[in-house]
Scaffold this motif. Structure first.
Motif, PDB file in Angstrom:
ATOM      1  N   VAL A 161       0.870  -1.180   0.000  1.00 12.18           N
ATOM      2  CA  VAL A 161       0.000   0.000   0.000  1.00 12.18           C
ATOM      3  C   VAL A 161       0.901   1.222   0.000  1.00 12.18           C
ATOM      4  O   VAL A 161       1.976   1.205   0.584  1.00 12.18           O
ATOM      5  N   ARG A 162       0.454   2.250  -0.666  1.00 11.20           N
ATOM      6  CA  ARG A 162       1.296   3.439  -0.721  1.00 11.20           C
ATOM      7  C   ARG A 162       0.419   4.675  -0.752  1.00 11.20           C
ATOM      8  O   ARG A 162      -0.634   4.682  -1.392  1.00 11.20           O
ATOM      9  N   PHE A 163       0.841   5.682  -0.055  1.00 12.58           N
ATOM     10  CA  PHE A 163       0.114   6.943  -0.128  1.00 12.58           C
ATOM     11  C   PHE A 163       0.598   7.698  -1.346  1.00 12.58           C
ATOM     12  O   PHE A 163       1.797   7.846  -1.567  1.00 12.58           O
ATOM     13  N   THR A 164      -0.336   8.142  -2.132  1.00 13.38           N
ATOM     14  CA  THR A 164       0.045   8.740  -3.405  1.00 13.38           C
ATOM     15  C   THR A 164      -0.181  10.232  -3.456  1.00 13.38           C
ATOM     16  O   THR A 164       0.660  10.966  -3.949  1.00 13.38           O
ATOM     17  N   THR A 165      -1.307  10.681  -2.978  1.00 10.15           N
ATOM     18  CA  THR A 165      -1.545  12.117  -3.078  1.00 10.15           C
ATOM     19  C   THR A 165      -1.893  12.675  -1.709  1.00 10.15           C
ATOM     20  O   THR A 165      -2.472  11.985  -0.877  1.00 10.15           O
ATOM     21  N   TYR A 166      -1.556  13.912  -1.514  1.00  9.18           N
ATOM     22  CA  TYR A 166      -1.772  14.572  -0.227  1.00  9.18           C
ATOM     23  C   TYR A 166      -2.575  15.843  -0.464  1.00  9.18           C
ATOM     24  O   TYR A 166      -2.363  16.529  -1.467  1.00  9.18           O
ATOM     25  N   HIS A 167      -3.473  16.108   0.454  1.00 11.29           N
ATOM     26  CA  HIS A 167      -4.355  17.258   0.267  1.00 11.29           C
ATOM     27  C   HIS A 167      -4.457  18.060   1.546  1.00 11.29           C
ATOM     28  O   HIS A 167      -4.750  17.512   2.599  1.00 11.29           O
ATOM     29  N   GLY A 168      -4.238  19.334   1.426  1.00  7.11           N
ATOM     30  CA  GLY A 168      -4.340  20.190   2.597  1.00  7.11           C
ATOM     31  C   GLY A 168      -3.424  21.387   2.432  1.00  7.11           C
ATOM     32  O   GLY A 168      -2.899  21.635   1.347  1.00  7.11           O
ATOM     33  N   ASN A 169      -3.231  22.106   3.510  1.00  7.40           N
ATOM     34  CA  ASN A 169      -2.384  23.286   3.441  1.00  7.40           C
ATOM     35  C   ASN A 169      -0.978  22.953   3.921  1.00  7.40           C
ATOM     36  O   ASN A 169      -0.712  22.923   5.118  1.00  7.40           O
ATOM     37  N   PRO A 222       5.993  24.353   8.406  1.00  5.68           N
ATOM     38  CA  PRO A 222       6.732  25.298   9.262  1.00  5.68           C
ATOM     39  C   PRO A 222       6.068  25.458  10.624  1.00  5.68           C
ATOM     40  O   PRO A 222       6.741  25.620  11.619  1.00  5.68           O
ATOM     41  N   ALA A 223       4.760  25.415  10.639  1.00  5.92           N
ATOM     42  CA  ALA A 223       4.066  25.458  11.923  1.00  5.92           C
ATOM     43  C   ALA A 223       2.796  24.646  11.771  1.00  5.92           C
ATOM     44  O   ALA A 223       2.130  24.710  10.740  1.00  5.92           O
ATOM     45  N   VAL A 224       2.503  23.887  12.776  1.00  2.00           N
ATOM     46  CA  VAL A 224       1.272  23.098  12.711  1.00  2.00           C
ATOM     47  C   VAL A 224       0.660  23.118  14.103  1.00  2.00           C
ATOM     48  O   VAL A 224       1.360  23.200  15.103  1.00  2.00           O
ATOM     49  N   ASP A 225      -0.663  23.101  14.155  1.00  2.00           N
ATOM     50  CA  ASP A 225      -1.318  23.154  15.456  1.00  2.00           C
ATOM     51  C   ASP A 225      -2.542  22.255  15.435  1.00  2.00           C
ATOM     52  O   ASP A 225      -2.807  21.563  14.453  1.00  2.00           O
ATOM     53  N   CYS A 226      -3.284  22.315  16.513  1.00  2.00           N
ATOM     54  CA  CYS A 226      -4.364  21.354  16.680  1.00  2.00           C
ATOM     55  C   CYS A 226      -5.537  21.603  15.736  1.00  2.00           C
ATOM     56  O   CYS A 226      -6.422  20.771  15.619  1.00  2.00           O
ATOM     57  N   ASP A 227      -5.582  22.717  15.062  1.00  2.00           N
ATOM     58  CA  ASP A 227      -6.729  23.002  14.209  1.00  2.00           C
ATOM     59  C   ASP A 227      -6.483  22.637  12.750  1.00  2.00           C
ATOM     60  O   ASP A 227      -7.251  23.026  11.875  1.00  2.00           O
ATOM     61  N   LYS A 228      -5.424  21.918  12.503  1.00  2.00           N
ATOM     62  CA  LYS A 228      -5.110  21.595  11.115  1.00  2.00           C
ATOM     63  C   LYS A 228      -5.167  20.084  10.899  1.00  2.00           C
ATOM     64  O   LYS A 228      -4.690  19.317  11.730  1.00  2.00           O
ATOM     65  N   ALA A 229      -5.742  19.720   9.783  1.00  2.00           N
ATOM     66  CA  ALA A 229      -5.759  18.304   9.437  1.00  2.00           C
ATOM     67  C   ALA A 229      -5.296  18.152   7.996  1.00  2.00           C
ATOM     68  O   ALA A 229      -5.421  19.074   7.197  1.00  2.00           O
ATOM     69  N   TYR A 230      -4.765  17.011   7.692  1.00  2.00           N
ATOM     70  CA  TYR A 230      -4.241  16.751   6.364  1.00  2.00           C
ATOM     71  C   TYR A 230      -4.828  15.448   5.867  1.00  2.00           C
ATOM     72  O   TYR A 230      -5.006  14.505   6.631  1.00  2.00           O
ATOM     73  N   ALA A 231      -5.128  15.420   4.593  1.00  2.00           N
ATOM     74  CA  ALA A 231      -5.739  14.216   4.042  1.00  2.00           C
ATOM     75  C   ALA A 231      -4.810  13.619   3.005  1.00  2.00           C
ATOM     76  O   ALA A 231      -4.018  14.321   2.394  1.00  2.00           O
ATOM     77  N   MET A 232      -4.907  12.342   2.844  1.00  2.00           N
ATOM     78  CA  MET A 232      -4.080  11.688   1.848  1.00  2.00           C
ATOM     79  C   MET A 232      -4.825  10.502   1.273  1.00  2.00           C
ATOM     80  O   MET A 232      -5.683   9.921   1.926  1.00  2.00           O
ATOM     81  N   GLN A 233      -4.477  10.189   0.057  1.00  2.00           N
ATOM     82  CA  GLN A 233      -5.114   9.041  -0.579  1.00  2.00           C
ATOM     83  C   GLN A 233      -4.065   7.979  -0.813  1.00  2.00           C
ATOM     84  O   GLN A 233      -2.911   8.276  -1.071  1.00  2.00           O
ATOM     85  N   MET A 234      -4.515   6.741  -0.766  1.00  2.00           N
ATOM     86  CA  MET A 234      -3.534   5.680  -0.987  1.00  2.00           C
ATOM     87  C   MET A 234      -3.969   4.808  -2.148  1.00  2.00           C
ATOM     88  O   MET A 234      -5.106   4.830  -2.583  1.00  2.00           O
ATOM     89  N   SER A 235      -3.025   4.029  -2.619  1.00  2.00           N
ATOM     90  CA  SER A 235      -3.361   3.089  -3.663  1.00  2.00           C
ATOM     91  C   SER A 235      -2.589   1.807  -3.402  1.00  2.00           C
ATOM     92  O   SER A 235      -1.636   1.787  -2.624  1.00  2.00           O
ATOM     93  N   LEU A 236      -3.036   0.756  -4.055  1.00  2.00           N
ATOM     94  CA  LEU A 236      -2.362  -0.520  -3.871  1.00  2.00           C
ATOM     95  C   LEU A 236      -1.257  -0.649  -4.900  1.00  2.00           C
ATOM     96  O   LEU A 236      -1.460  -0.379  -6.077  1.00  2.00           O
ATOM     97  N   GLU A 237      -0.127  -1.080  -4.458  1.00  2.00           N
ATOM     98  CA  GLU A 237       0.971  -1.249  -5.389  1.00  2.00           C
ATOM     99  C   GLU A 237       1.003  -2.649  -5.974  1.00  2.00           C
ATOM    100  O   GLU A 237       1.524  -2.870  -7.043  1.00  2.00           O
TER     101      GLU A 237
END
Lengths: 1015, 157
Positions: A676-684, A696-711
């Motif tokens: 399995v591999r993460f391929t794309t990332y979405h967020g700031n 550079p700075a991250v805090d509790c109000d930020k989330a990041y999303a990513m999509q994976m695919s099967l290799e």
């Protein structure tokens, strides 16, 4: 339960799990028939749920209802109880699945019993139905346009009911299950098979009828009764869990397991008007939920009562079964998978039309008592797999007497460092397990030694860049709130054109007074400023030069469109003709490459940029926002900023920005098992390498999303592990690594994937994908892509069950995704995606888009489906205390608004307080004092000297405390006061049809039609 | 014929340069993918050679026209147009912030271009020899030499 025949009765039952199980049982009973032809899919159309289930059911004889009951109870409760464990068995090696799980089979048999009960309900109707039966015929169907499917059932019943009952509403419910209730009538409707069976039914009072035809019908029954509730109930959690079991078991070896699935079915939403159970119809026993969408013959109404549609009135409901399955996983506030069942092959992945990925919120605030344990490996160095660099976690297994450990991600056998060695006990567990949080907790924090530092930790630096052009002075921005609790170092840029020496930085604790004096003098310094221009670009560059030694956070207060020097922008977005053309998207991307380049440079030097846009005119957030987007920052947008009105909000949010726990100079990486591999990332953020997120700075109000695919085409492992690692410098100057670990089972069944789906994570990914799409396509395309994916997913799901069950015109969907259509609709109506040119200002759109790209799942769901509560009754009650505040959420539709009421609409970013026309004047008087008759746009809600006012403020305060990341400003709105009412509230009532966008019912019907079109 | 020969020699050299530009970009992208280089460095290096590459190709294309090699001109024209289009849309440079999202596409695009230039290279080589370019060039010298060759006159004499 159903004997009463009234829905209410049903509801009452509903909550009880056992009841549900009975249903399933019922289905099982039917199974016998099925069994004969399970594979065949017997025309019986039986609803039998999961195939596996069917098998199970077979074993259990439908017959003995009696015994069943007793056992049934047991089963019901039991099932729920042990469920959790069962799941484990799936993948998790560590957890032994309890034999008890097997219980289900018996349950199956037992379950039948419930049917009797059901029967009773059914019977109640039957008499009525019998008369009605004639009705059932196909002709009815015709009226119902949507219901293409063969299953005739629907209409007839309703009619009957109406006849007897005289209440039309019932028609809606006519869900097939309902039919089942009245055996005779239903039979005819349902399916031929039934009719045949009928004889049997007669033989058995009550239930028997079912058993014959049984197969199919029983399930429906259950669901119906159970679910009937109108809008809001959440499905009982336990039930859900059961389904899982059933599945797993069932699938693998079809054996007896089946029974559990029944629970799932409950979802059917019917709702009947009068007490007739008819409406209630039966749900499927299956794993799926359904919604009937036929219309009543002769009526123009859509055959759907809006009240029965699923609504997330309980807020975000996270799938619990997953956490129970893997108790060692990190909490879902840190990591949520779109489905907790990972497909084992690429072909299976391709049938899963929803995003496959994860949403990570690495620094989510932990409630009291659940703080992340901190581990210091000072002596041994941090234990990691030497090949894949995975950090030590609870899923690593120790072997060879404790001298080696096997990495759970790459399966490499590593040596245990001498200092970390511990004996294994008889169970193969380390004897020091209890003293090792990193081996027992899904989330831990390691103190990072020097090799994890590129440079010594830097002090946190906040740098303010303040626009002092005339509009800023006029709006009062400078006076508002700049003396906030700052942390350590502040630098001030007093004049944009002054070249900056490096020693402009001051230490706040040493020179607090200087800073204060400076800030106080700012307004007076510039009060005579008549400069219209803003040299934003040069200012940023100068700030960058000052900061690039240390990194830190740059807070930009911008009030006008940058108009001088590099990065100057021009007015755009006023041209109506651009909308709807292929050039539309260019308005949403930065106009000048300067901004992207600057953002990249900032990230490189660990500078995060937060933009506070305070303008009343166009400031090109699309361009300014880019700075925040790629530096892990955030946009705060205050349209028409006036310090008197927005002061509180700005003060709160600035304080939050400066004081919340912030991680500096961080990088985030997510690792996952082989195949399995993460391929794309979405967020700031900005990617620093293919899988390394630079923040550079991250805090509790930020989330990041990513999509994976099967290799690999086929996964051979039983479990896939995920590990999120965030390497950062804390505000106290310590280098740390926060590690979240989670495991998820690998499955071979699509149904299982649906069962384990997480609507919140899916919507979060949808949202990010759609917003990204608006950057290169038209809004329309972004919206339709959401719709298409939902349709495809439901169609695939329907195909799973279409063979074995008579689905008829019902819309079926997995229990876990029951809110997906609603959230999808809400997404299409959200500010970044809604309508066209006139529906939202360009700046507002872009700012909302940037915000939504960063929101954690919970906040996003709340923004999409806001809280709407009525408070006037509570305010009127003299004695109630805030602790008793138990206000139920209302559907977000204009129908919920009563003109005699006072409502609060809370989407997490703002409050809208709606005053009904007929609201008793004393309430308004108490709340607003003498202002209540004036223009609400100027009125500020503040605490007055009255009980009611205090109570209201207390409620609002409570709401704000739920989620402190943004400060909800009050917008007072009076009913009928246009355009204010429309702007703040009406366009945001997402269930209503607004400005050419579908209402909830239409949306459901549209999706349903599309699902069936190519099914 | 001397001009013709010089043209082909120039084509040859320019083609080599184009191949080199492309190879360099592909290597940078591969390094980026393998995490041997950070995106800032990688994209600034790539961006540094993109405009020279476009100019080189434009000249290459124009020279074919000047030299009257219509077929070759038409073959290289589409890429020149494509480059011009990218340039006018300001999409010719690699975007540092989104480089990973488009990494595969960018790589594929450059590999295709590289393949195109390699084919062109083969054609140029063939043309050089079939047109006897080298021979002609040398024959020029040879001819000149002949007149100045003392031995020949000596022998004749």
């Amino acid at each position: 339960m159903k004997t009463t025949g009234t829905e209410n009765a049903d509801r009452a039952n509903f909550p009880q799990r056992p009841a549900a199980s009975p249903f399933t049982a019922a289905s099982q009973s039917t199974t016998p028939f099925l069994s004969s032809g399970p594979v065949v899919g017997s025309e019986a159309f039986a609803f039998r749920p999961a195939p596996p289930n069917a098998p199970q059911t077979t074993p259990s004889a439908p017959q003995t209802t009696r015994p069943y009951l007793s056992s049934g109870l047991m089963v019901g409760s039991e099932a729920s109880g042990f469920r959790p464990t069962q799941p484990v068995r799936y993948n998790d090696p560590s957890i032994p699945r309890p034999p008890s799980s097997f219980v289900p089979p018996p349950t199956g048999t037992l379950q039948h019993h419930p049917t009797p009960q059901f029967f009773s309900t059914a019977q109640a109707p039957p008499p009525r139905t019998s008369p009605g039966q004639p009705v059932f015929p196909p002709p009815i169907r015709a009226p119902a346009g949507h219901v293409p499917s063969p299953p005739v059932y629907l209409h007839s019943q309703p009619q009957i009911s109406s006849g007897q009952m005289g209440s039309p509403p019932q028609s809606i419910n006519y869900v097939p299950s309902g039919r089942s209730v009245p055996p005779s009538s239903s039979d005819s409707l349902f399916s031929a098979p039934r009719s045949t069976l009928q004889p049997l039914q007669s033989a058995f009072p009550g239930y028997s009828s079912k058993s014959p035809n049984a197969v199919t019908q029983p399930p429906p029954v259950q669901s119906a009764p159970v679910f009937t509730h109108q809008g809001g109930y959440g499905p009982p959690p336990p039930a859900t869990s059961t389904p899982f079991l059933a599945h797993q078991r069932g699938y693998v070896p079809p054996p007896p397991v089946a029974a559990p699935p029944a629970f799932y079915s409950r979802e059917q939403m019917q709702h009947q008007g009068s007490g007739l159970p008819m409406g209630a119809v039966q749900g499927l026993t299956e794993d799926f939920s359904s919604l009937s969408l036929a219309s009543v013959p002769g009526s123009l109404d859509p055959g759907l009562d809006s009240k029965v549609l699923p609504r997330p009135l309980d807020g975000d409901v996270e799938p619990k079964s997953f956490a129970e399955m893997y108790p060692l996983n990190c909490n879902s506030r840190y990591l949520r998978l779109t489905t907790s069942a990972i497909p084992n092959s690429q072909s299976l992945t391709s049938r899963w039309h929803l995003p496959l990925g994860a949403v990570v919120c690495p620094l989510a605030e932990a409630p009291e008592g659940e703080e992340v344990p901190i581990v210091n490996f000072a002596t041994t160095g941090i234990i990691r797999c030497r090949r894949c660099r995975t950090y030590v976690n609870p899923y690593m297994t120790f072997t060879d007497g404790g001298r080696k450990f096997r990495c759970n991600i790459c399966a490499l056998l590593n040596d245990v460092p001498g200092d970390y060695f511990a004996q294994l006990d008889a169970n193969g567990r380390r004897i020091d397990l209890n003293e090792r949080p990193e081996l027992t907790k899904g989330t831990v924090e390691f103190i990072a030694p020097a090799e994890y530092m590129v440079r010594p930790p830097m002090p946190p630096l906040y740098f303010f860049v303040i626009d002092v052009s005339i509009s800023a002075v006029r709006s009062g921005m400078l006076e508002s709130s700049l003396t906030q609790p700052q942390m350590m170092v502040v630098t001030d840029l007093d004049d944009i054109f002054v070249p900056l020496p490096d020693d402009l930085l001051v230490n706040l604790s040493e020179s607090r007074s200087v800073v204060d004096v400076f800030l106080d003098s700012l307004p007076s310094m510039f009060q005579d400023n008549v400069n219209m221009e803003s040299a934003f670009g040069p200012a940023i560059k100068a700030a960058f030069m000052v900061m690039n030694q240390l990194g830190g956070k740059m807070l930009i207060f911008q009030n006008t469109l940058p108009s001088l020097g590099v990065g100057r922008l021009r007015l755009r977005g006023d041209d109506l003709r651009v909308y709807g053309t292929d050039k539309e998207h260019t308005l949403r991307i930065p106009e000048d490459p300067f901004y992207k380049q600057m953002a990249a440079d900032c990230t490189k030097y660990q500078i995060a940029v937060n933009v506070y846009a305070l303008s009343d005119k166009y400031t090109d957030i699309a361009s300014l926002g880019t700075l925040a987007k790629y530096t892990g920052g955030q946009i705060y947008y205050y349209p028409s900023f006036q310090s008197s009105i927005h002061k509180e909000k700005l003060r709160h949010e600035l304080a939050r920005d400066l004081t919340r726990e912030t991680a500096w100079e961080s990088v985030l990486r997510i690792r996952c098992g082989k195949g399995v591999r993460f391929t794309t990332y979405h967020g700031n953020f900005m990617l620093r390498s293919t899988d390394l997120i630079a923040l550079p700075a991250v805090d509790c109000d930020k989330a990041y999303a990513m999509q994976m695919s099967l290799e690999e085409t086929l996964l051979t492992t039983q479990t896939v592990y995920f590990q999120v690692a965030l390497l950062y410098t804390s505000s106290s100057g310590e280098r740390r690594i926060r590690v979240h670990t989670a495991a998820a089972p690998v499955v071979s069944e699509l149904g299982e994937m649906y069962r384990q789906a997480d609507t919140g994570a899916i919507i979060s990914l949808f949202c990010r994908l759609a917003i990204e799409k608006t950057l290169s396509y038209k809004l329309e395309e972004a919206r339709s892509s959401i719709q298409q994916r939902i349709v495809k997913a439901f169609r695939e799901y329907r195909n799973l069950y279409a063979v074995q069950h008579r689905l008829g015109g019902r819309m079926i969907y997995p229990e876990s995704l029951k809110f997906l259509p609603l959230y999808g609709l809400a997404l299409c109506k959200s500010i970044p995606l809604r309508g066209g040119y006139a529906d939202a200002q360009l700046d507002e759109r872009c700012a909302a888009g940037h915000t939504m790209m960063a929101l954690p799942v919970k906040n996003l769901l709340k923004l999409l489906y806001p809280n709407l509560v009525r408070v006037d009754e509570y305010l009127g009650k003299a004695s109630s205390k805030p602790d008793e505040l138990n206000i139920s959420r209302l559907p977000v539709t204009a129908e919920s608004l009563d003109s005699r009421g006072l409502y609060v609409y809370d989407d997490g970013l703002r409050f809208v307080i709606w005053f009904g026309k007929m609201l008793p004047p004393d309430i308004a008087m108490n709340l607003l004092g003498e202002d209540f008759a004036t223009d609400f746009s100027r009125v500020i809600l503040s605490e007055r000297d009255s009980e009611m006012s205090r109570k209201l403020m207390e409620i609002l305060k409570k709401f704000r405390e739920i989620d402190p990341s943004y400060y909800q400003m009050n917008h007072l709105v009076r009913q009928g006061e246009q355009p204010r009412e429309g702007f703040f509230l009406l366009t945001n009532l997402i269930e209503d049809q607004v400005g050419g966008m579908n209402g909830y019912i239409d949306w459901i019907q549209q999706i349903h039609r599309q699902v069936q079109q190519n099914a | 014929m001397a001009w013709e020969a010089i043209f082909w020699l120039i084509f040859f050299l320019m083609n080599m340069a184009l191949i080199a530009f492309n190879l360099y970009q592909i290597v940078c992208l591969s390094d980026l993918e393998a995490d041997y280089m950070n995106p800032y460095e990688s994209s600034s290096r790539i961006n540094a050679v993109i405009v020279p590459e476009f100019v080189t190709h434009g000249v290459f294309c124009a020279l074919f026209l000047l030299a009257g090699h219509w077929i070759m001109f038409l073959v290289t024209l589409p890429i020149a147009f494509y480059n011009a289009m990218l340039y006018t849309k300001r999409q010719h440079l690699i975007d540092v912030t989104e480089v990973f999202r488009f990494l595969n596409a960018e790589k594929k695009y450059r590999i295709i271009k590289l393949a195109f230039y390699l084919v062109l290279f083969a054609v140029v080589i063939i043309r050089i020899f079939s047109a006897g370019t080298f021979f002609n060039i040398f024959s020029v010298f040879h001819f000149n030499n002949e007149e100045l060759d003392i031995r020949s006159s000596f022998l004749e004499f």
